[in-house]
Design an enzyme around this catalytic site. Sequence first.
Site, short mmCIF file in Angstrom:
data_model
loop_
_atom_site.label_atom_id
_atom_site.label_comp_id
_atom_site.label_asym_id
_atom_site.label_seq_id
_atom_site.Cartn_x
_atom_site.Cartn_y
_atom_site.Cartn_z
N MET A 58 0.84 -1.20 0.00
CA MET A 58 0.00 0.00 0.00
C MET A 58 0.87 1.25 0.00
O MET A 58 0.38 2.36 0.26
CB MET A 58 -0.93 -0.01 1.20
CG MET A 58 -1.91 -1.19 1.13
SD MET A 58 -3.41 -0.94 2.08
CE MET A 58 -2.74 -0.77 3.72
N SER A 77 3.97 1.49 7.92
CA SER A 77 3.82 2.85 7.40
C SER A 77 3.06 3.71 8.40
O SER A 77 3.22 4.93 8.44
CB SER A 77 3.06 2.82 6.06
OG SER A 77 3.67 1.91 5.18
N ASP A 106 2.17 -9.70 9.03
CA ASP A 106 0.74 -9.90 8.85
C ASP A 106 0.50 -11.39 8.61
O ASP A 106 0.14 -11.81 7.50
CB ASP A 106 0.25 -9.05 7.67
CG ASP A 106 0.63 -7.59 7.87
OD1 ASP A 106 0.01 -6.94 8.71
OD2 ASP A 106 1.58 -7.12 7.21
N HIS A 159 9.01 -3.47 3.60
CA HIS A 159 8.64 -3.64 2.20
C HIS A 159 9.89 -3.93 1.35
O HIS A 159 9.88 -4.80 0.48
CB HIS A 159 8.01 -2.37 1.63
CG HIS A 159 6.74 -1.93 2.31
ND1 HIS A 159 6.64 -0.73 2.97
CD2 HIS A 159 5.52 -2.51 2.39
CE1 HIS A 159 5.41 -0.59 3.43
NE2 HIS A 159 4.71 -1.65 3.11
N GLN A 164 -2.90 -12.60 7.40
CA GLN A 164 -3.08 -12.20 6.00
C GLN A 164 -2.35 -13.16 5.08
O GLN A 164 -2.87 -13.54 4.02
CB GLN A 164 -2.56 -10.78 5.81
CG GLN A 164 -2.49 -10.32 4.37
CD GLN A 164 -2.06 -8.88 4.26
OE1 GLN A 164 -2.87 -7.98 4.43
NE2 GLN A 164 -0.79 -8.65 3.99
N LEU A 219 6.79 3.22 1.45
CA LEU A 219 7.64 2.06 1.68
C LEU A 219 8.64 2.29 2.81
O LEU A 219 9.11 3.40 3.04
CB LEU A 219 8.40 1.73 0.39
CG LEU A 219 7.52 1.42 -0.83
CD1 LEU A 219 8.40 1.04 -2.03
CD2 LEU A 219 6.51 0.32 -0.55
N HIS A 220 8.91 1.20 3.49
CA HIS A 220 9.94 1.17 4.54
C HIS A 220 10.78 -0.09 4.35
O HIS A 220 10.55 -0.87 3.41
CB HIS A 220 9.28 1.22 5.93
CG HIS A 220 8.21 0.20 6.14
ND1 HIS A 220 8.47 -1.15 6.10
CD2 HIS A 220 6.87 0.32 6.36
CE1 HIS A 220 7.35 -1.82 6.31
NE2 HIS A 220 6.35 -0.95 6.46
#
Length: 294
Positions: free
Chosen positions: A24, A180, A144, A31, A147, A27-28
């Site tokens: 989404m 994020s 996650d 990611h 997920q 970015l960090h």
Amino acid sequence: MKIVHTFEEARDDARGRLGLVPTMGFLHEGHLSLVEKAASVSDFTVVTIFVNPLQFSDEGDLETYPRDLERDATLAEAAGADLVVAPSVAYMYPEPLRTFVTVAGATASMEGLHRPGHFEGVATVVAKLFAGIRPDMAFFGRKDAQQLAVISTVAQDLSFPVRVVGCPVVREQDGLALSSRNIRLDSSHRADARALSIGLMHGADLIESGLDDASELTHRTAQSISDAGDVAIDYVELADAATALPVGNVGGRQFLAVAARVGPVRLLDSISIDDGVVDRGLVLSSPSILYGGS
Ligand code: AMP
């Protein structure tokens, strides 16, 4: 870095074994670890950036979600991405949207209970990304963990020819899992947010010292979180990694997950367990790029 906005353009550019990293945006290093992994095993790495309205139940959270496409494209390229795909909401969801992907079982606990409709949004967008971009492999973070189980189930049940790859949690220097949303924490809430990882690391210690009973483990982990900071815990759960169903004992591939609200932000974290051996994730050696460094 080339940025395109449709699946057709993405497929025109792609070549060889295609790796996909859905995000989404904003970015960090969490990611970017997925992008690096994807780039190391793919011929062509696509990063998608799409703040998916279907998976937000809180309108305020959707509106305040950070966005910066140029910044993201620069970071994705440096991490080894070949293409950024940033579709619009109108492209992804032409009105009226008639088809949704609903997953049974894996969505029955934890986030599924606390965020009604959330996983339908996740499963629907990921199915569209798989169908539209047609990756050979897709990379997701184990932060996650539920997920990841839901997405693996979608790929399997809908026969998408994609390998779903789970990757380690990346943490800030004090242990807070990168998100994020961390940039929306003021300094006092940022200090409280440490409590999630402090509690999970205590849980990891308990598992490694042989504690096997899930209810004692989750109870003592929750207590450790509450002792470490002012956070409102939604749940602490030990679950099977493949099905995301809660389990009664430590054993096999599992995860210990926490969700908690810290001031205005709701945070998730988890550690992975494989037959009692814990993967606590990776810790940055310097401050995160989220805070303006490079
Ligand atoms: P998001 O942009 O939050 O939807 O996340 C996109 C992908 O990055 C998902 O697969 C997340 O699980 C993964 N991710 C987010 N934060 C982290 C982290 N701290 N470590 C590893 N993966 C992460």
